[in-house]
Structure formats: C-alpha cells, structure tokens
Design a protein around this motif. Structure first.
Motif, PDB file in Angstrom:
ATOM      1  N   THR A  74       4.694   3.561 -12.303  1.00  0.00           N
ATOM      2  CA  THR A  74       5.175   5.031 -12.897  1.00  0.00           C
ATOM      3  C   THR A  74       4.849   6.665 -12.241  1.00  0.00           C
ATOM      4  OG1 THR A  74       4.590   4.170 -15.076  1.00  0.00           O
ATOM      5  CG2 THR A  74       4.750   6.423 -15.034  1.00  0.00           C
ATOM      6  N   TRP A  75       6.516   6.652 -11.720  1.00  0.00           N
ATOM      7  CA  TRP A  75       6.110   8.644 -11.024  1.00  0.00           C
ATOM      8  C   TRP A  75       5.582   9.344 -12.336  1.00  0.00           C
ATOM      9  CZ3 TRP A  75       8.652  12.714 -12.456  1.00  0.00           C
ATOM     10  CH2 TRP A  75       9.139  13.932 -11.992  1.00  0.00           C
ATOM     11  N   ARG A  76       4.942   9.734 -12.644  1.00  0.00           N
ATOM     12  CA  ARG A  76       3.930  11.046 -13.125  1.00  0.00           C
ATOM     13  C   ARG A  76       4.341  12.180 -12.096  1.00  0.00           C
ATOM     14  NH1 ARG A  76       3.047   8.490 -17.114  1.00  0.00           N
ATOM     15  NH2 ARG A  76       1.815   6.516 -17.266  1.00  0.00           N
ATOM     16  N   CYS A  77       4.204  13.829 -13.045  1.00  0.00           N
ATOM     17  CA  CYS A  77       4.489  15.322 -12.658  1.00  0.00           C
ATOM     18  C   CYS A  77       4.404  15.504 -13.835  1.00  0.00           C
ATOM     19  CB  CYS A  77       5.858  15.088 -11.718  1.00  0.00           C
ATOM     20  SG  CYS A  77       6.246  17.168 -11.586  1.00  0.00           S
TER      21      CYS A  77
ATOM     22  N   PRO B  27       1.457  18.923  -9.480  1.00  0.00           N
ATOM     23  CA  PRO B  27       1.014  17.121  -8.881  1.00  0.00           C
ATOM     24  C   PRO B  27       2.107  16.413  -9.172  1.00  0.00           C
ATOM     25  CG  PRO B  27      -0.199  17.977 -10.594  1.00  0.00           C
ATOM     26  CD  PRO B  27       0.780  19.157 -10.402  1.00  0.00           C
ATOM     27  N   VAL B  28       1.884  15.538  -7.691  1.00  0.00           N
ATOM     28  CA  VAL B  28       3.106  14.493  -8.861  1.00  0.00           C
ATOM     29  C   VAL B  28       1.768  12.817  -7.932  1.00  0.00           C
ATOM     30  CG1 VAL B  28       4.644  12.727  -7.299  1.00  0.00           C
ATOM     31  CG2 VAL B  28       4.787  15.281  -7.913  1.00  0.00           C
ATOM     32  N   ARG B  29       2.091  12.035  -8.523  1.00  0.00           N
ATOM     33  CA  ARG B  29       1.517  10.546  -8.496  1.00  0.00           C
ATOM     34  C   ARG B  29       1.994   9.785  -8.845  1.00  0.00           C
ATOM     35  NH1 ARG B  29      -1.358  11.546 -13.196  1.00  0.00           N
ATOM     36  NH2 ARG B  29      -1.739  10.193 -14.671  1.00  0.00           N
ATOM     37  N   ILE B  30       1.590   8.500  -8.514  1.00  0.00           N
ATOM     38  CA  ILE B  30       2.393   6.977  -8.661  1.00  0.00           C
ATOM     39  C   ILE B  30       1.138   6.295  -9.404  1.00  0.00           C
ATOM     40  CG2 ILE B  30       2.915   5.088  -7.501  1.00  0.00           C
ATOM     41  CD1 ILE B  30       5.159   7.567  -7.378  1.00  0.00           C
ATOM     42  N   ASP B  31       1.288   6.011 -11.033  1.00  0.00           N
ATOM     43  CA  ASP B  31      -0.081   5.078 -10.982  1.00  0.00           C
ATOM     44  C   ASP B  31       1.020   3.454 -10.865  1.00  0.00           C
ATOM     45  OD1 ASP B  31      -1.368   6.687 -12.557  1.00  0.00           O
ATOM     46  OD2 ASP B  31      -0.572   7.493 -13.894  1.00  0.00           O
TER      47      ASP B  31
ATOM     48  N   THR C 211       0.772  -1.869   0.047  1.00  0.00           N
ATOM     49  CA  THR C 211      -0.028   0.224   0.200  1.00  0.00           C
ATOM     50  C   THR C 211       0.719   1.600   0.449  1.00  0.00           C
ATOM     51  OG1 THR C 211      -0.207   0.078   3.033  1.00  0.00           O
ATOM     52  CG2 THR C 211      -1.451  -1.135   1.303  1.00  0.00           C
ATOM     53  N   TYR C 212       2.174   0.864  -0.021  1.00  0.00           N
ATOM     54  CA  TYR C 212       3.015   2.124   0.375  1.00  0.00           C
ATOM     55  C   TYR C 212       2.822   3.243  -1.761  1.00  0.00           C
ATOM     56  CZ  TYR C 212       6.892  -0.849  -2.207  1.00  0.00           C
ATOM     57  OH  TYR C 212       7.332  -1.284  -3.664  1.00  0.00           O
ATOM     58  N   PRO C 213       2.590   2.669  -1.958  1.00  0.00           N
ATOM     59  CA  PRO C 213       2.382   3.407  -3.741  1.00  0.00           C
ATOM     60  C   PRO C 213       1.468   5.108  -3.729  1.00  0.00           C
ATOM     61  CG  PRO C 213       2.859   0.765  -4.085  1.00  0.00           C
ATOM     62  CD  PRO C 213       2.465   1.139  -2.645  1.00  0.00           C
TER      63      PRO C 213
ATOM     64  N   PRO D 151       9.293   5.431 -14.990  1.00  0.00           N
ATOM     65  CA  PRO D 151       9.138   4.343 -14.147  1.00  0.00           C
ATOM     66  C   PRO D 151       9.672   4.332 -12.847  1.00  0.00           C
ATOM     67  CG  PRO D 151       9.882   3.219 -16.463  1.00  0.00           C
ATOM     68  CD  PRO D 151      10.353   5.141 -16.304  1.00  0.00           C
ATOM     69  N   CYS D 152       8.776   4.058 -11.352  1.00  0.00           N
ATOM     70  CA  CYS D 152       9.901   3.731 -10.350  1.00  0.00           C
ATOM     71  C   CYS D 152       8.925   3.386  -9.388  1.00  0.00           C
ATOM     72  CB  CYS D 152       9.672   5.876 -10.243  1.00  0.00           C
ATOM     73  SG  CYS D 152      10.425   5.914  -8.233  1.00  0.00           S
TER      74      CYS D 152
END
Length: 281
Positions: free
Chosen positions: A231-234, A216-220, A10-12, A244-245
């Motif tokens: 995937t890290w998105r900004c 804004p930053v989010r993780i898909d 659940t950390y993402p 990819p992260c």
C-alpha cells in the motif's frame, strides 16, 4: 532447474542494488530469463502494467527487460507475463521476477538497477497517485449518487472510471471511461467539455499544493514476496491516504518539483485522459 520458491523483492524499500544466487534460467524468445532468490528489480506487472520494468545489469550483463513469471508447485514450466494461467498470488504457485538478458548466468551475481531511470519512474508513479486524488476532488460536485470514497473522503472517480494507467519518467497518462455504466453510478458528464479547463486548473493547483507541503510518502508491505499486497501511503495535509500499489515511489512529495496537469476529452466524449508532467527540482 526446478524452482520451488517465490522471488523476494527489495524495491518496495527503495533498493537499487543487491547480490543473490541464481535459481533458474528460462528462455525468453532468443534471450535468457535469469531468476534469482532476491532482487531489487521491479518487473512489469502482467495484470496491471502501469509502471515499466526496471533496467540495469545482472552479473555485469545488461538487463533489457524484467517480467513477472510463475511456476506451479511441483512443475518446471515457467509461465511469463500474459501467458500466466493463474491469478496474481494464487496459492500453489511460485511467483518470480525474470531478468531478461543476453547470456545465461549461474552462481552468485550482483544486481544493479539503473537508479536514474528508477527515480524518474518513481516520481511519475507518486505524481500519478496525487493527481488522481486531486482529480477526484475537482470532480466531486459531479456525482448525484453516493459512490466509494477515496482516502480524503471524495467520490473516487479515479478507481471507479479508470481503464488504463501508464507511468512515464516524470509523468503519467491515465484514461477514464465516461460511458453509460459510470452515468448509472451517478456521474454527470453534461457540460464536462466546457468545464474541463477549470477542472484541470483545480486539479493542478491541488497537486502543486500537496507537492509544496513536503508530505512524507512510504510503502507498507506485509512481506518481501513479489505478490505481497503493498500500500502506498502519503501524509497529506487533509489526512493520511492509502492506495493499493505494487510500484516504486519517492519518499517526499517535494521531490516531485514543478507539476502540470492537462485533461482531454475524446471526440465522442466517451473517454477522459489526464496527463501529468513533472519537472524535478
């Protein structure tokens, strides 16, 4: 104890607390590796160990380390870290988060991540990606051949030349190889030492601009499995970028605060090191 399912994480989504059932306990040196069905803990990735593992408590016991484990379907031996004989996500394996602690546990347990340390590492990781994109932009004029571009359209020096990355609390250290292979791909290193102060200034200025933009930053994530390809998105002013992260991140660039970038060449000119330092607001 037979383990036949991968750990869900659940950390993402930024979680630092949870409750789950213990599904296995394995020896880790003179300590114990506790495996649960679902965890908020981020383990050290054995294939690209950039972000250190979370620490905290599990069932009230201190978690001093958190590592990646894997067990082949139908078998009972859990392989840990560098001893895993399979590629990340390879079919036929269950992939696990192993919480290293001083006591074996059983039943339902509470899991609590050190939230302050998590936030510091998340800031370091978000800053690392932004600094890499800024460095790509600052070095864009040094390419004589076309190479894969990053999400902003600049030649992706970071992904082409990087050899190691280390996320630190509110910072990061990235090392790039400037060898013959990179030169054959079209990168010009001539005069780099003399230009380094200006390149560092441009990199730092762009990083500061993006922090001020409050992007804004989010993780898909396609799923909750440990090995899901996230995937890290900004949403930067120049467009949304994706990298990819598998790490953890803050939710907006403004949370990074003040930033500084330094660049260092090795004595033989074969390696470039970028150090990113953040001072949270």
């Amino acid at each position: 104890m037979k383990i036949d399912t991968s750990t869900l994480v659940t950390y993402p989504a930024g979680e630092t607390r949870g409750r789950s059932a213990v599904v296995g306990v394995v020896p880790v040196g003179d300590r114990y590796g506790v495996i649960v069905a679902e965890t908020p803990f981020h383990p050290l990735d054995h294939t690209w160990p950039d972000q250190p593992a979370d620490t905290g408590t599990i069932g009230g016991a201190a978690v001093t380390d958190c590592v990646t484990g894997a067990v082949r379907d139908g078998e009972q031996t859990v392989h840990l870290g560098a001893d895993i004989p399979a590629r990340r996500g390879e079919p036929g394996w269950s992939w696990l988060v192993v919480h290293v602690t001083g006591a074996p546990l059983e039943g339902e347990v509470d899991l609590v991540v050190d939230a302050g340390r998590r936030r510091a590492l998340s800031a370091g990781h978000t800053g690392c990606h932004l600094a890499a994109l800024a460095l790509n932009a600052a070095l864009a004029g040094r390419w004589r051949k076309e190479v894969p571009a990053d999400g902003l359209g600049n030649p992706d020096f970071d992904q082409t030349a990087i050899t190691s990355s280390r996320i630190e609390p509110y910072g990061s250290r990235d090392v790039y190889r400037l060898g013959k292979s990179l030169r054959r791909k079209g990168f010009t290193a001539d005069g780099l030492a003399e230009d380094l102060p200006e390149i560092a200034r441009r990199t730092g200025d762009l990083l500061k601009e993006w922090i001020a933009a409050d992007a804004p930053v989010r993780i898909d994530s396609p799923g909750a499995e440990l090995t899901a390809r996230r995937t890290w998105r900004c949403g930067l002013p120049g467009g949304e970028v994706g990298i990819p992260c598998g790490g953890t991140h803050l939710s907006r660039t403004s949370e990074l605060g003040a930033a500084a970038v330094s660049l260092r060449l090795s004595a033989d000119g074969a390696e470039l090191t970028m150090i990113t330092t953040l001072s949270p607001p």
